[in-house]
Structure formats: structure tokens, C-alpha cells
Design a protein around this motif. Structure first.
Motif, short mmCIF file in Angstrom:
data_model
loop_
_atom_site.label_atom_id
_atom_site.label_comp_id
_atom_site.label_asym_id
_atom_site.label_seq_id
_atom_site.Cartn_x
_atom_site.Cartn_y
_atom_site.Cartn_z
N VAL A 16 40.78 20.90 74.39
CA VAL A 16 41.15 22.15 73.73
C VAL A 16 39.99 22.65 72.89
N GLY A 17 39.80 23.95 72.86
CA GLY A 17 38.77 24.53 72.01
C GLY A 17 37.57 25.08 72.74
N ARG A 18 37.54 25.03 74.07
CA ARG A 18 36.44 25.66 74.80
C ARG A 18 36.58 27.17 74.72
N THR A 19 35.46 27.87 74.70
CA THR A 19 35.46 29.32 74.49
C THR A 19 35.00 30.04 75.74
N LEU A 20 35.75 31.06 76.14
CA LEU A 20 35.40 31.89 77.30
C LEU A 20 34.71 33.15 76.81
N THR A 21 33.47 33.36 77.26
CA THR A 21 32.72 34.56 76.92
C THR A 21 32.45 35.36 78.18
N SER A 22 31.80 36.48 78.03
CA SER A 22 31.49 37.33 79.19
C SER A 22 30.38 36.74 80.05
N THR A 23 29.72 35.68 79.58
CA THR A 23 28.63 35.06 80.34
C THR A 23 28.94 33.64 80.79
N GLY A 24 30.04 33.08 80.36
CA GLY A 24 30.37 31.72 80.76
C GLY A 24 31.30 31.06 79.76
N GLU A 32 40.10 29.42 64.02
CA GLU A 32 39.27 28.35 63.51
C GLU A 32 40.07 27.33 62.71
N THR A 33 41.05 27.82 61.94
CA THR A 33 41.88 26.92 61.14
C THR A 33 42.71 26.00 62.02
N VAL A 34 43.34 26.57 63.06
CA VAL A 34 44.18 25.77 63.95
C VAL A 34 43.34 24.75 64.70
N LEU A 35 42.18 25.17 65.23
CA LEU A 35 41.34 24.23 65.97
C LEU A 35 40.84 23.11 65.07
N SER A 36 40.55 23.43 63.83
CA SER A 36 40.13 22.39 62.88
C SER A 36 41.25 21.39 62.63
N LYS A 37 42.48 21.89 62.51
CA LYS A 37 43.62 20.99 62.30
C LYS A 37 43.87 20.11 63.52
N LEU A 38 43.72 20.70 64.71
CA LEU A 38 43.92 19.91 65.92
C LEU A 38 42.87 18.83 66.06
N ALA A 77 49.43 33.10 76.90
CA ALA A 77 49.87 31.71 76.88
C ALA A 77 48.88 30.90 77.70
N LEU A 78 48.30 29.86 77.10
CA LEU A 78 47.26 29.08 77.75
C LEU A 78 47.59 27.59 77.70
N ARG A 79 47.00 26.85 78.62
CA ARG A 79 47.07 25.39 78.59
C ARG A 79 45.98 24.86 77.65
N PRO A 80 46.11 23.64 77.13
CA PRO A 80 45.07 23.11 76.25
C PRO A 80 43.69 23.07 76.90
N GLN A 81 43.64 22.84 78.23
CA GLN A 81 42.33 22.74 78.89
C GLN A 81 41.76 24.10 79.28
N ASP A 82 42.53 25.18 79.11
CA ASP A 82 42.01 26.51 79.42
C ASP A 82 41.01 26.95 78.35
N PRO A 83 39.92 27.60 78.75
CA PRO A 83 39.03 28.17 77.72
C PRO A 83 39.71 29.32 77.00
#
Length: 726
Positions: A322-330, A297-303, A267-273
Motif C-alpha cells: 500500500v502507498g505506491r503512487t500513480l503519476t502521469s509518467t509511471g 499522508e496521515t492515513v499512510l503514516s498510520k498504516l 475504490a482501490l485494493r491495497p496493492q493498487d497505486p
């Protein structure tokens, strides 16, 4: 002996496809089909008031968690505060009433596979473990023990209830734990693996009460994993974690999800990656409804489309991050292919390192000269050497002066909150360390008495997770703000007419954020009068009360109130009744409303939606003098306002308030005030912060880093990563 299958048979693509389809057809762990949920049994013929107290939760919900699938399916539930994320996770565990009752089932838990694994997993409450973090305070939450005062977590072990982290992980948190015998070699190995994966090796002997917020989050995840659930429901696990921990925790969770050991729902907030391994999203709307669910991808596109067109039930400003991505490097920003880490050799001309220099230095409020904090033989603060006037000296050498705006950064457990506890004198070692608070030490000196805890607290305002955990839930919203002038949480505040008017102004400015029954449009921060006194302040000033005003036919209501100026809700609504985000807002206002010499904000904005957070940050700097442009066009804002907004609030325009100058009571930080802020999220750093300190991981041989910003930190990714040394 059974002969092995010929090569052509066991590598036959048709057989492999059939095996994969068999795995994919295993029943889901949770299956919800066209179900509506209630907290209490709905009574036929209920009045509208009764129905409002027991509304339907997620009407006609359809959702499932697969046990296995041929394609990865990892879910995240995203929604703003009060949208029902925790309620959704509770429904998955079998809580709340389902209508019809058969619409929610757990097919996989009834399978022979589960029976052979562990019969206890037949029960959804055991197979699906929920780990929540809202409102926790270090090690004092979720441990089975409770501290009695703020300084409890900093004192050495004195009682049998001061369990170590290892005791907590093993579940030995009872006063008289039962003897279950020795653990098996397999159980011991599994415990050590979990401790290693969550980087808890150096903490196992530490009292749970001494853990930082981030360390306790990892500990609670570890304890849930040791129960070997089929599904782990993590409620806002990323909130409050430092950037290095974020990048290491996400790959660990990915490994668990890939191995189905356990399956994860975040469960995440909209501002969470959003972790890059998440494949499916369920975006919640207001009042426990679902706006979109499906592939990420479908949900983010709709938002994105809904935010552009304005056709969304969700407050449009909650979608700006909303929509920022968390990777292993940043962290990758939306629409960008690069992570937040700067490229090699990239410099930032707006950020200087080394001891900050100041053109003009005000009165010293806090002075630390070689501070070192240890628990037994374990030193956790001041393990470095610092350059002081060209000479290397051990410990923390630091001064806070009037007018300075400090940001304190560092990994979880590096000592940030410990520093603040020394400043507020909640830490017992404040008495014995070389610290001067407002020019005086805690202990008497020749010709100078020691400063009392009441003198200290009267000159500072503080908001932190610790205060949130201990703050009385029985106070009203108004009493929460008035508590700024109290010696203790429950003592009587020292109020007067002017202070009442300040409280009224703050309540009106944040009415829609504090009162859950108000919509954002029902109380405009730039349209109502802020000079009309409330019932309490009018009574103190000798003006007519509500009852007297109603009987005075010659008086116009607007004469005393204004059109939308009823603050009765603040006198009846309890702090414990308002949502977590609203509680954070109330404690933030409590910290700043009395204009103290020193304002301390320790993760004060965590748990807020992005719009509420930005409104608090703008209020901190400008008070009631500036507001966000709520119109569809920002053409009315000045050029300088638009420039500031684009740097700090890229999706909002800042405009002067429409309130007359005579009605503006709160104007933000004053030049003679000092500010200290702690946060792991760059968007939560006030734009006025200029001086910064980054603490090293304890006992790793690294040095403290100091620097000065020449402009707002804002959304500058490179400046942020340079501060962290990433």
C-alpha cells in the motif's frame, strides 16, 4: 447599464476570501453522521445466528463528500477483498438501511442549484453513479445482453443483440428501443468529447462483445459520464489495465475531479497505486469497519506505523504494497522519488530482446505459422512482419514447447486474449488458421484426424475473466475443483481416489482463502495433515464415512481426519456464495490441479489480496513443498530461501513445509508442463516465467517484440518497463 466594480473592489483580498468561504460553505453532497447500516431490518431479540446473517455495516460511520471546497478533497476508499468497498459505495448512493434514518442525508441535492440544473439529480441513485468491474468479462458484462458460450465474443455480428459500442454508449441496448428523437448538437458534442478523452474513437463501430476487458472498462466509465452525474463512484477501476492506459487514465480522471464534473470517489485494493491527485483516504478493516480516514499522508503514516508495530485489525500482509503512487509518467514506489520508468540509456542485462533461443527444446504443444485474425476488414492480430529464420514473414509465428514458461504482454485490445482463445479453440477462426494444437489441426488432414475440443481441453487448464463470467455459480467449492476433469462446466467429472486426494489437499492448503468463515490463523497451510481423505474420497476408497466414523467408538478422529481436517464446508458452500477473491483462487486451483500439459493463466490473480496472490504464485511453482514463514522471525529459513524471497516476495520469507514428504501430493509445475501467463501487473507474473512476448497496439505499424529473461521478473522495475518498451 450596470457599472463595473472598481478595480480595487473586485480584486480586494477580503472580498475574494469571502467569496471562497461562501463556496466552501455550500452543503455537502453526502453527509453521514454516526450512522450504522444494515442490509435487512434488524429484528429485536434476534438469535446470534440471525444476527450473524445480518451484521451491522460500518458502525457509527461519519463521512461526507463536499460539493465544493476551498481546498481540493478527492477521496479513495482502500481495503482488501471482502472488507466492504462495494458496500461502502452502495451506502453513499443511498442503499442499505441507515440507523438512525436521519443520519444519512444529501443536502446539496436538495438545493436550488440542483433544481435549476436537473430535477432528476434530486435522487441519490441518479446523482451518484456506481461503476463496478468485479467479475466482468469483456463486453459481455453490464450491456444488457448475455453470451451463451465462451466463443460468443469472437464471432461476427449475427444477431440484433450484438450492439456496437456506440449503441452501448447511447443506451440503445433494448431489443425495441424507443424513439427519443435526434440528439441535440450539445449532446452530440459532449458524446464526441467523452469518446475522444477515453480513447474510444477506433472502437465505436465494434460489437461490444468483441471489446477487451480494458476497453470495456473505459467504455463503462464513458457511459456513466454521459449520464452527467454529480458523483462517479468507481469500484476498482485500475484492476486489469495495462501500464500505458494507467498513466493516461489518471490525468483524465484528475481533470474531471478538479472540475467537479463529476466528483470522483475511487475504490482501490491495497496493492493498487494511488493516483497522485487523491488527497484523502478511507482505509477499511475486516468485516465492514473503518480503520483510518483523513488526509492521504496521515492515513499512510498510520498504516505504516501499524504495520511496523503489528497493531492493526487488517491482516498485516495486505499492507506490504500500500502507498505506491500513480503519476502521469509511471508508478512511484513508497519511499522513492523516481518513477518506475528507467532513466535514458539504462540497460537491463537480465532481459534480452529478439527471438528467444533455447538450450534444449521440448515437444511442440502449440504451433502458429503466420496467424492473422480479422473481423471484416479490420485486422486485429498479426498486422506485423516477423523475423522467421532470417526471413521476414507476415503474421504471428510462435511455438510453445514443453517446459517453457511464457508471459504475454501488450496494451488492452492488442490481441492477448484472442491468442489464448485460438489456443483453447474457443475462437471460431481456429479452424481456418495455420495452427497446430498438440501436433494436430482442428480440421482433418490426410492420414490424420482433426483434434476435438474435448481432447484440447483435457490437456490444458485455464483460468481467465471469461471463464469466471460463465462458470456456474451453483457448483460447490469442491465441485469447482473437480470440474478440472469434466468435459464441460456441468458435465460429470471423471474422478478416482487419487484425484479425490489431490482435491482434498488443495482444499486444505487454501482453506482460509476459500472459506470466508475461516480466519487466516484457523487453517495453517503448513501444519495440518494433507493425506487424510475427506468423506467423499474415503467413500470412494471404501473407508468409513463420517456417519460410520462417529459410531465407531474405538476409532480416533485423528485416525481419519486430523485435528482440523473437516472439509464439509467445501461440499456445502457454493461458488456463487464465496467472495470474488475466493472465486479467483478456486478457478486458479481448477486450472492447475490436474497437472495439464499446458496451463493458461489470463489475469488469474487480479482481484486477490497481495498475500493470497503470492501464496498462489508460490503454490504454482512449489506446490505444498514450500510455504511462507508465519513466525515473527525468518531466521529458520535457509539462505537460498531468503534470497529468493527478497527478490520475488520482499516482505516474506520462504521456508520448507513442515508436512512429511509422504503427505505432499501437489508439488507445483512439472518440468514437462508449459505455462502461458497474461497480466498487466508485474507482481502477478510467476517467477518461473522466462520467455516473453509483447504485442503492439493494432494498426499502429509497430512490430511484435520477443525476448527472454535470465532470471525472475520479480520486483525488477527496469526489466518490466523494458518489456513494455516504455
Amino acid at each position: 447599464m450596470r457599472r463595473p466594480l472598481p478595480f480595487r473592489r473586485w480584486c480586494n483580498p477580503q472580498l475574494l476570501t469571502r467569496a471562497a468561504s461562501t463556496k466552501a460553505t455550500k452543503p455537502p453532497i453526502v453527509r453521514i453522521k454516526d450512522a450504522t447500516f444494515y442490509r435487512q431490518y434488524p429484528q429485536p431479540g434476534s438469535s446470534p445466528e440471525e444476527e450473524k446473517k445480518n451484521p451491522p455495516l460500518f458502525p457509527e460511520l461519519s463521512f461526507s463528500i463536499p460539493s465544493f471546497s476551498s481546498e481540493p478533497q478527492h477521496w479513495s476508499i482502500i481495503g482488501p477483498s471482502s472488507s466492504g468497498k462495494t458496500t461502502f459505495l452502495e451506502i453513499l448512493r443511498g442503499q442499505h438501511l441507515s440507523f438512525p434514518p436521519t443520519a444519512r442525508s444529501y443536502p446539496y441535492l436538495a438545493s436550488d442549484e440542483i433544481a435549476s440544473k436537473d430535477l432528476r439529480l434530486r435522487f441519490p441513485g441518479r446523482a451518484l453513479q456506481h461503476v463496478g468491474f468485479a467479475g466482468e468479462s469483456g463486453g459481455l458484462a453490464g450491456t444488457g445482453t448475455r453470451g451463451a458460450y465462451l466463443s460468443a465474443r469472437y464471432e461476427s455480428r449475427r444477431e440484433e443483440t450484438d450492439f456496437s459500442l456506440l449503441d452501448f454508449l447511447k443506451g440503445h441496448t433494448e431489443l425495441n428501443p424507443s424513439e427519443d428523437g435526434k440528439e441535440t448538437a450539445e449532446e452530440s458534442a459532449f458524446l464526441q468529447n467523452v469518446i475522444r478523452d477515453l480513447r474510444l474513437e477506433s472502437l465505436v463501430d465494434m460489437p461490444v462483445a468483441n471489446l477487451s476487458n480494458g476497453q470495456m472498462r473505459r467504455a463503462r466509465i464513458a457511459r456513466a459520464l454521459l449520464g452527467k452525474p454529480e458523483v462517479l463512484l468507481l469500484d476498482e477501476p485500475l484492476m486489469g489495465l495495462d501500464p500505458p492506459t494507467l498513466t493516461t487514465l489518471s490525468p483524465l480522471l484528475h481533470r474531471l475531479a478538479e472540475d467537479h464534473n463529476p466528483r470522483l470517489v475511487l475504490a482501490l485494493r491495497p496493492q493498487d497505486p494511488i493516483p497522485d491527485w487523491i488527497t484523502h483516504l478511507c482505509y477499511l478493516g475486516p468485516d465492514c469497519t473503518i480503520e483510518h480516514q483523513g488526509p492521504k499522508e496521515t492515513v499512510l503514516s498510520k498504516l505504516k506505523s501499524a504495520a511496523t508495530s503489528g497493531k492493526t485489525k487488517t491482516h498485516i500482509l495486505t499492507l506490504s504494497e500500500v502507498g505506491r503512487t500513480l503519476t502521469s509518467t509511471g508508478i512511484i514506489e513508497p519511499g522513492s522519488s523516481a518513477t518506475s520508468a528507467p532513466s535514458a540509456g539504462t540497460g537491463d542485462m537480465n532481459c534480452t530482446t529478439g527471438a528467444p533461443s533455447f538450450a534444449s527444446r521440448g515437444e511442440a504443444l502449440i504451433e502458429m505459422e503466420g496467424v492473422k485474425v480479422s473481423y471484416g476488414d479490420k485486422q486485429i492480430l498479426g498486422t506485423w512482419e516477423q523475423d522467421v529464420n532470417g526471413e521476414k514473414k507476415k503474421g504471428l509465428w510462435w511455438t510453445i514447447r514443453r517446459g517453457e514458461r511464457w508471459g504475454i504482454f501488450g496494451p488492452n485490445g492488442s490481441g492477448k486474449t484472442t491468442i489464448l482463445s485460438l489456443i483453447s479453440s474457443d475462437h471460431p477462426q481456429t479452424y481456418s488458421l495455420p495452427i497446430r494444437l498438440f501436433g494436430r489441426s482442428r480440421l482433418p488432414q490426410p492420414g490424420k484426424p482433426g483434434i476435438s475440443i474435448f481432447d484440447i481441453q483435457s490437456r490444458m487448464g485455464q483460468s481467465s475473466p471469461e471463464i469466471h463470467a460463465f462458470f456456474p455459480k451453483s457448483l460447490t467449492v469442491r465441485q469447482t475443483l473437480e470440474n478440472a476433469w469434466s468435459d464441460t462446466f456441468l458435465s460429470k467429472p471423471q474422478l478416482n481416489h487419487e484425484r479425490d486426494l489431490d482435491v482434498d489437499a488443495a482444499l486444505r492448503w487454501f482453506a482460509s482463502e476459500l472459506n470466508p468463515s475461516l480466519s487466516p490463523s484457523s487453517s495453517s497451510s503448513s501444519s495440518y495433515s494433507s493425506s487424510s481423505p475427506s468423506t467423499k474420497s474415503r467413500a470412494r476408497a471404501g473407508a468409513p464415512t463420517t456417519r460410520a466414523r462417529k459410531s465407531a467408538t474405538s476409532a480416533s478422529p485423528a485416525q481419519y481426519y486430523g485435528e482440523d481436517d473437516d472439509l464439509d464446508w467445501a461440499d456445502s458452500l457454493l461458488f456463487g456464495q464465496i467472495p470474488f477473491s475466493a472465486q479467483r483462487v478456486a478457478l486458479f486451483l481448477r486450472a492447475v490441479i490436474k497437472h495439464p500439459d499446458l496451463v493458461i493463466l489470463d489475469e488469474a490473480f487480479s482481484g486477490m489480496d497481495d498475500y493470497v496472490r503470492d501464496k498462489c504464485l508460490l503454490f504454482l511453482e512449489h506446490g505444498q513443498t514450500m510455504t511462507f514463514d508465519s513466525s515473527s522471525s525468518s531466521s529458520s529459513s535457509s539462505s537460498s530461501s531468503r534470497t529468493t524471497a527478497s527478490t520475488i516476495y520482499p516482505t516474506r520469507s520462504i521456508v520448507p513445509t513442515s508436512l512429511p514428504k509422504s503427505q505432499i501430493r501437489l508439488k507445483g509445475l512439472r518440468p514437462d508442463q508449459a505455462l502461458v501467463c497474461i497480466s498487466h501487473v508485474r507482481e502477478e507474473i510467476p517467477s518461473v516465467v522466462r520467455e516473453w512476448m509483447c504485442l503492439p497496439e493494432p494498426n499502429e505499424g509497430k512490430s511484435l517484440r520477443l525476448g527472454r529473461l535470465t532470471g525472475p521478473l520479480g520486483r525488477d522495475v527496469q526489466r518490466w518497463t523494458q518489456i513494455w518498451g516504455m
